[in-house]
Design a protein around this motif. Structure first.
Motif, PDB file in Angstrom:
ATOM      1  N   ALA A  55       0.734  -1.065  -0.115  1.00  0.00           N
ATOM      2  CA  ALA A  55       0.154   0.111  -0.178  1.00  0.00           C
ATOM      3  C   ALA A  55       0.983   1.358   0.124  1.00  0.00           C
ATOM      4  N   ILE A  56       1.922   1.427   0.624  1.00  0.00           N
ATOM      5  CA  ILE A  56       2.756   2.083   0.886  1.00  0.00           C
ATOM      6  C   ILE A  56       3.459   2.484  -0.621  1.00  0.00           C
ATOM      7  N   ARG A  57       4.003   1.652  -1.183  1.00  0.00           N
ATOM      8  CA  ARG A  57       4.870   1.496  -2.339  1.00  0.00           C
ATOM      9  C   ARG A  57       3.725   2.013  -3.457  1.00  0.00           C
ATOM     10  N   GLY A  58       2.358   1.670  -3.401  1.00  0.00           N
ATOM     11  CA  GLY A  58       1.514   1.940  -4.399  1.00  0.00           C
ATOM     12  C   GLY A  58       0.639   3.265  -4.382  1.00  0.00           C
ATOM     13  N   SER A  59       0.848   3.972  -3.329  1.00  0.00           N
ATOM     14  CA  SER A  59       0.183   5.257  -2.966  1.00  0.00           C
ATOM     15  C   SER A  59       1.112   6.363  -2.517  1.00  0.00           C
ATOM     16  N   LYS A  60       1.292   7.406  -3.185  1.00  0.00           N
ATOM     17  CA  LYS A  60       2.144   8.422  -2.539  1.00  0.00           C
ATOM     18  C   LYS A  60       1.567   9.031  -1.156  1.00  0.00           C
ATOM     19  N   GLN A  61       0.003   8.891  -1.187  1.00  0.00           N
ATOM     20  CA  GLN A  61      -0.775   9.679  -0.050  1.00  0.00           C
ATOM     21  C   GLN A  61      -0.325   8.609   1.115  1.00  0.00           C
ATOM     22  N   VAL A  62      -0.617   7.320   0.663  1.00  0.00           N
ATOM     23  CA  VAL A  62      -0.236   6.477   1.879  1.00  0.00           C
ATOM     24  C   VAL A  62       1.132   6.451   2.486  1.00  0.00           C
ATOM     25  N   ASP A  63       2.110   6.821   1.623  1.00  0.00           N
ATOM     26  CA  ASP A  63       3.493   6.808   1.935  1.00  0.00           C
ATOM     27  C   ASP A  63       3.865   8.106   2.893  1.00  0.00           C
ATOM     28  N   MET A  64       2.945   9.396   2.421  1.00  0.00           N
ATOM     29  CA  MET A  64       3.232  10.378   3.122  1.00  0.00           C
ATOM     30  C   MET A  64       2.406  10.409   4.670  1.00  0.00           C
ATOM     31  N   VAL A  65       1.330   9.859   4.717  1.00  0.00           N
ATOM     32  CA  VAL A  65       0.749   9.541   5.922  1.00  0.00           C
ATOM     33  C   VAL A  65       1.612   8.818   6.954  1.00  0.00           C
ATOM     34  N   VAL A  66       2.233   7.442   6.323  1.00  0.00           N
ATOM     35  CA  VAL A  66       3.017   6.883   7.356  1.00  0.00           C
ATOM     36  C   VAL A  66       4.418   7.528   7.650  1.00  0.00           C
ATOM     37  N   LYS A  67       4.885   8.182   6.657  1.00  0.00           N
ATOM     38  CA  LYS A  67       5.977   9.131   7.202  1.00  0.00           C
ATOM     39  C   LYS A  67       5.813  10.043   8.269  1.00  0.00           C
ATOM     40  N   THR A  68       4.556  10.710   8.233  1.00  0.00           N
ATOM     41  CA  THR A  68       4.091  11.695   9.188  1.00  0.00           C
ATOM     42  C   THR A  68       4.052  11.116  10.530  1.00  0.00           C
TER      43      THR A  68
END
Length: 437
Positions: free
Chosen positions: A226-239
């Motif tokens: 999910a993180i690799r497939g979505s920039k939004q998910v990646d940003m949420v997780v990093k925050t």
């Protein structure tokens, strides 16, 4: 068109821009237009409320007419609309709370998020007061509405004085004793439904400390995909990861984000005295299962933000399982699966309350394309103002686009002495009076 929120206005825009000669009347239950933007978006979201500027331009067009303060099913019925129009589109949205079936959910002190949103947004059909008596509050859900509710509960009332909140909302929030707001998600950070912008806004208040717990930062293969497939998910997780490892500050209020906690029971006998959650764990595909480990939280109020639900419409088929009107590309279908001639849906009543406001444009485009394909070779002829005579004959004090201009100016005048863009009028009678003067 029944409904003058974003879905209805987007559909009117597309229809008005088509090659077909058409006029559109938007029937709205509220005395004012804009639906979800006015009564569903948190007051401290001026960027989202900026969508009103684009919607305003649509309603300014001569081929589109607003008729407000008209309740479909009470003031006017489907047969009435069919008498005056070639087609009827329902764009009534979703403003009720989806149920959560756990013990204790009906206790006093347990609330639906939609009801709270309606209160703080000054909806005229809800009570003017709200029971803000808890020092510690639980919010169930990890979507944007859950974050809105948590943020409004955690912020000080004075922080919201730059917004359009009405005086009764300011006074209610000012008296709130809340110090801690706990937001619970059943799955992990990679499965959260809020957007990066909504998440980051939690940390903008000088009075609210956002706390994330390191033990809640966990990912499986499904999460990584999910993180690799979505920039939004990646940003949420990093925050969320950054917040989990930082030192806790000393702001006077705390907003706790909890992941892997599934609500199991609202505790209490006469009212809410706590919340019991079950710890969950990832199963490899991004889903979770219960571990049998329970935790009791000392909270005195619970807000469920687990989704909105559309309400059934008189004389229109409704699927209670999905909370939508059965349809094929916006064409309404009866219980036999046959098309109901001349009746259409768009927006959340068509597809369910998912996605952002802008996603309703795609819904509208599909519905209008099918409506135009079905258009009769010989449309109705008659006086376009006949509907106005019908409403006046029934004694319905309807409002208009010109009336919204008066109400808009009035609300702005209320805010001007205080350096605010506007102060929202709450009372329906007052809204109608100002609009019709």
């Amino acid at each position: 068109m029944v409904g003058a929120g974003p879905a209805g206005i987007y559909a009117a825009d597309i229809l008005d821009k088509s090659d077909v000669q058409v006029s559109v009347d938007l029937f709205e239950r509220m005395p004012a237009p804009f639906g979800l933007i006015r009564y569903g978006v948190a007051p401290d979201h001026p960027r989202i409320k900026g969508i009103v500027t684009a919607l305003h331009k649509v309603l300014d067009r001569p081929g589109i007419r607003l008729l407000g303060n008209i309740d479909y099913g009470t003031d006017i019925k489907l047969d009435d609309l069919r008498e005056f129009y070639d087609a009827v589109i329902f764009a009534t949205g979703a403003m009720s709370d989806r149920a959560l079936d756990i013990p204790g959910i009906e206790l006093p002190g347990s609330h639906g998020a939609a009801d709270f949103v309606s209160w703080y947004d000054g909806h005229p059909d809800v009570p003017r007061t709200w029971p803000l008596e808890a020092t510690s509050v639980a919010v169930l859900g990890v979507g944007n509405v859950a974050l809105d509710v948590a943020r409004i509960l955690a912020k000080t009332a004075d922080e919201l004085l730059t917004t359009d909140i009405p005086p009764n909302v300011y006074e209610g929030l000012k008296a709130s004793p809340v110090t801690d707001v706990h937001v619970f998600g059943r799955r992990g950070p990679a499965q959260a439904k809020f957007t990066p912008m909504e998440l980051r806004e939690l940390d903008h208040s000088p009075n609210v400390e956002v706390i994330v717990y390191p033990e809640d930062i966990e990912f499986d293969e499904g999460s990584m995909a999910a993180i690799r497939g979505s920039k939004q998910v990646d940003m949420v997780v990093k925050t969320v990861q950054e917040w989990a490892i930082r030192d806790q500050g000393d702001r006077p209020k705390r907003l706790h984000l909890h992941f892997f906690h599934s609500p199991a029971e609202v505790l209490g006998t006469d009212r809410v005295t706590g919340l019991r959650t079950e710890r969950t764990e990832l199963t490899g595909d991004g889903n979770v299962r219960g571990t049998g480990e329970f935790h009791d939280w000392d909270v005195q109020a619970v807000y469920r933000a687990v989704g909105y639900l559309s309400s059934p419409l008189p004389e229109v088929p409704f699927d209670h399982n999905t909370g939508t009107v059965p349809n094929d590309g916006g064409r309404v279908l009866d219980i036999d699966g046959d098309q109901v001639p001349g009746v259409y849906v768009t927006g959340w009543i068509k597809r369910g309350p998912v996605g952002l406001i802008g996603h309703t444009k795609g819904d509208a485009a599909e519905t209008i394309a099918n409506l135009l394909a079905d258009a009769p070779a010989e449309p109705k002829e008659g006086d376009p103002d006949a509907i106005l005579g019908f409403l006046e004959e029934r004694g319905i004090p309807f409002t208009t686009w010109e009336g919204w201009g008066k109400l808009d100016a009035h609300e702005r005048s209320l805010g001007e002495p205080h350096g605010r863009e506007r102060v929202k009028v709450v009372e329906r009678d007052e809204m109608v009076r100002v609009s019709r003067d």
